[in-house]
Design a protein around this motif. Structure first.
Motif, PDB file in Angstrom:
ATOM      1  N   GLU A 106       0.841  -1.197   0.000  1.00 23.95           N
ATOM      2  CA  GLU A 106       0.000   0.000   0.000  1.00 23.95           C
ATOM      3  C   GLU A 106       0.874   1.244   0.000  1.00 23.95           C
ATOM      4  N   GLU A 107       0.588   2.156  -0.902  1.00 23.56           N
ATOM      5  CA  GLU A 107       1.399   3.350  -1.061  1.00 23.56           C
ATOM      6  C   GLU A 107       1.467   4.218   0.201  1.00 23.56           C
ATOM      7  N   THR A 108       0.410   4.248   0.964  1.00 24.00           N
ATOM      8  CA  THR A 108       0.362   5.126   2.134  1.00 24.00           C
ATOM      9  C   THR A 108       0.952   4.492   3.395  1.00 24.00           C
ATOM     10  N   ILE A 109       1.382   3.248   3.310  1.00 26.92           N
ATOM     11  CA  ILE A 109       1.949   2.521   4.450  1.00 26.92           C
ATOM     12  C   ILE A 109       3.429   2.276   4.170  1.00 26.92           C
ATOM     13  N   ASP A 110       4.278   2.603   5.134  1.00 26.19           N
ATOM     14  CA  ASP A 110       5.722   2.417   4.968  1.00 26.19           C
ATOM     15  C   ASP A 110       6.159   0.973   5.168  1.00 26.19           C
ATOM     16  N   ALA A 111       5.573   0.304   6.152  1.00 22.89           N
ATOM     17  CA  ALA A 111       6.046  -1.039   6.488  1.00 22.89           C
ATOM     18  C   ALA A 111       4.923  -1.884   7.057  1.00 22.89           C
ATOM     19  N   GLU A 112       5.046  -3.175   6.809  1.00 23.02           N
ATOM     20  CA  GLU A 112       4.200  -4.172   7.454  1.00 23.02           C
ATOM     21  C   GLU A 112       5.089  -4.935   8.424  1.00 23.02           C
ATOM     22  N   VAL A 113       4.585  -5.137   9.623  1.00 24.50           N
ATOM     23  CA  VAL A 113       5.337  -5.849  10.648  1.00 24.50           C
ATOM     24  C   VAL A 113       4.545  -7.089  11.036  1.00 24.50           C
ATOM     25  N   LEU A 114       5.165  -8.229  10.843  1.00 25.60           N
ATOM     26  CA  LEU A 114       4.557  -9.508  11.195  1.00 25.60           C
ATOM     27  C   LEU A 114       5.459 -10.188  12.212  1.00 25.60           C
ATOM     28  N   MET A 115       4.853 -10.864  13.168  1.00 25.07           N
ATOM     29  CA  MET A 115       5.652 -11.578  14.154  1.00 25.07           C
ATOM     30  C   MET A 115       4.867 -12.740  14.739  1.00 25.07           C
ATOM     31  N   TRP A 116       5.605 -13.692  15.230  1.00 25.74           N
ATOM     32  CA  TRP A 116       4.994 -14.840  15.882  1.00 25.74           C
ATOM     33  C   TRP A 116       5.938 -15.345  16.962  1.00 25.74           C
ATOM     34  N   VAL A 117       5.355 -16.034  17.908  1.00 20.55           N
ATOM     35  CA  VAL A 117       6.153 -16.696  18.935  1.00 20.55           C
ATOM     36  C   VAL A 117       5.833 -18.186  18.932  1.00 20.55           C
ATOM     37  N   ARG A 118       6.792 -18.930  19.349  1.00 19.85           N
ATOM     38  CA  ARG A 118       6.699 -20.386  19.395  1.00 19.85           C
ATOM     39  C   ARG A 118       5.525 -20.800  20.283  1.00 19.85           C
ATOM     40  N   GLU A 119       4.926 -21.917  19.969  1.00 16.80           N
ATOM     41  CA  GLU A 119       3.693 -22.371  20.614  1.00 16.80           C
ATOM     42  C   GLU A 119       3.762 -22.334  22.139  1.00 16.80           C
ATOM     43  N   GLN A 120       4.772 -22.922  22.706  1.00 15.78           N
ATOM     44  CA  GLN A 120       4.897 -22.981  24.165  1.00 15.78           C
ATOM     45  C   GLN A 120       4.943 -21.567  24.764  1.00 15.78           C
ATOM     46  N   ASP A 121       5.688 -20.677  24.153  1.00 15.15           N
ATOM     47  CA  ASP A 121       5.831 -19.318  24.675  1.00 15.15           C
ATOM     48  C   ASP A 121       4.584 -18.474  24.406  1.00 15.15           C
ATOM     49  N   TYR A 122       3.874 -18.802  23.354  1.00 17.46           N
ATOM     50  CA  TYR A 122       2.600 -18.148  23.060  1.00 17.46           C
ATOM     51  C   TYR A 122       1.636 -18.365  24.221  1.00 17.46           C
ATOM     52  N   HIS A 123       1.571 -19.587  24.694  1.00 18.98           N
ATOM     53  CA  HIS A 123       0.657 -19.926  25.792  1.00 18.98           C
ATOM     54  C   HIS A 123       1.120 -19.366  27.130  1.00 18.98           C
ATOM     55  N   GLN A 124       2.346 -18.900  27.192  1.00 19.06           N
ATOM     56  CA  GLN A 124       2.866 -18.265  28.407  1.00 19.06           C
ATOM     57  C   GLN A 124       2.801 -16.733  28.319  1.00 19.06           C
ATOM     58  N   GLY A 125       2.131 -16.210  27.281  1.00  9.12           N
ATOM     59  CA  GLY A 125       1.908 -14.774  27.173  1.00  9.12           C
ATOM     60  C   GLY A 125       3.005 -13.967  26.508  1.00  9.12           C
ATOM     61  N   LEU A 126       3.999 -14.620  25.911  1.00  9.38           N
ATOM     62  CA  LEU A 126       5.096 -13.876  25.302  1.00  9.38           C
ATOM     63  C   LEU A 126       4.644 -13.054  24.093  1.00  9.38           C
ATOM     64  N   SER A 127       3.604 -13.495  23.433  1.00  6.48           N
ATOM     65  CA  SER A 127       3.143 -12.804  22.229  1.00  6.48           C
ATOM     66  C   SER A 127       2.836 -11.332  22.500  1.00  6.48           C
ATOM     67  N   LEU A 128       2.048 -11.063  23.512  1.00  5.38           N
ATOM     68  CA  LEU A 128       1.681  -9.677  23.825  1.00  5.38           C
ATOM     69  C   LEU A 128       2.900  -8.856  24.231  1.00  5.38           C
ATOM     70  N   ILE A 129       3.813  -9.453  24.984  1.00  6.07           N
ATOM     71  CA  ILE A 129       5.041  -8.758  25.386  1.00  6.07           C
ATOM     72  C   ILE A 129       5.876  -8.415  24.151  1.00  6.07           C
ATOM     73  N   LEU A 130       6.036  -9.367  23.258  1.00  3.43           N
ATOM     74  CA  LEU A 130       6.787  -9.127  22.030  1.00  3.43           C
ATOM     75  C   LEU A 130       6.137  -8.021  21.210  1.00  3.43           C
ATOM     76  N   TYR A 131       4.841  -8.103  21.000  1.00  3.81           N
ATOM     77  CA  TYR A 131       4.150  -7.121  20.174  1.00  3.81           C
ATOM     78  C   TYR A 131       4.279  -5.720  20.765  1.00  3.81           C
ATOM     79  N   SER A 132       4.115  -5.580  22.064  1.00  2.00           N
ATOM     80  CA  SER A 132       4.235  -4.268  22.705  1.00  2.00           C
ATOM     81  C   SER A 132       5.656  -3.730  22.585  1.00  2.00           C
TER      82      SER A 132
END
Length: 156
Positions: A106-132
């Motif tokens: 998209e011309e008006t957007i500079d960057a897309e940021v995608l991220m994921w955390v490993r399954e075990q760490d996802y269930h331990q809440g790391l996803s929200l910490i990483l995203y923030s």
């Protein structure tokens, strides 16, 4: 923004970001085994969370395929076309996930940021910490004005 001009020539791409829980650094071919382990552990959720990746990682995904992916990500990083960071434990013993910064179609957007955390760490809440953490880092350390987080719309 096209990938040839993704970041200004004078911009010093951050080599890493370290917190008290994890480190972000360039994803490279040296990470193939630990990255593969994290991808395979998280494969089902990755296919669901990232439909734009057309079923990646596919059933039967091999370490050789993962190596080719990492070669591509490393090349893009070195050529400043896109930036893939591995999320690793502070002692580097485990890959916890990945972060990808891509030019937006998209011309008006500079960057897309995608991220994921490993399954075990996802269930331990790391996803929200990483995203923030990443949201703040992108805002403070990168030259982007408009950023989108396609798999985390609340951050956009």
């Amino acid at each position: 923004m096209d990938s040839a001009n993704f970041v200004p020539a004078h911009f010093a791409v951050p080599a890493q970001l370290e917190t008290n829980r994890f480190r972000l650094r360039m994803l490279s071919i040296a990470d193939v085994e630990k990255d593969y382990e994290a991808v395979i552990e998280s494969a089902e959720r990755l296919r669901t969370e990232f439909p734009q990746w057309d079923g990646w990682p596919r059933e039967g995904f091999t370490i050789e395929e993962n190596l080719r992916d990492l070669q591509k990500h490393q090349r893009e990083f070195e050529q400043r076309e896109a930036f893939a960071y591995t999320v690793v434990s502070l002692d580097e013993s485990r890959v916890l996930g990945c972060l990808y910064l891509y030019p937006s179609p998209e011309e008006t957007i500079d960057a897309e940021v995608l991220m994921w955390v490993r399954e075990q760490d996802y269930h331990q809440g790391l996803s929200l910490i990483l995203y923030s953490t990443v949201r703040d880092w992108i805002s403070e350390a990168w030259p982007f004005q408009q950023v989108t987080y396609p798999n985390w719309p609340e951050l956009t």
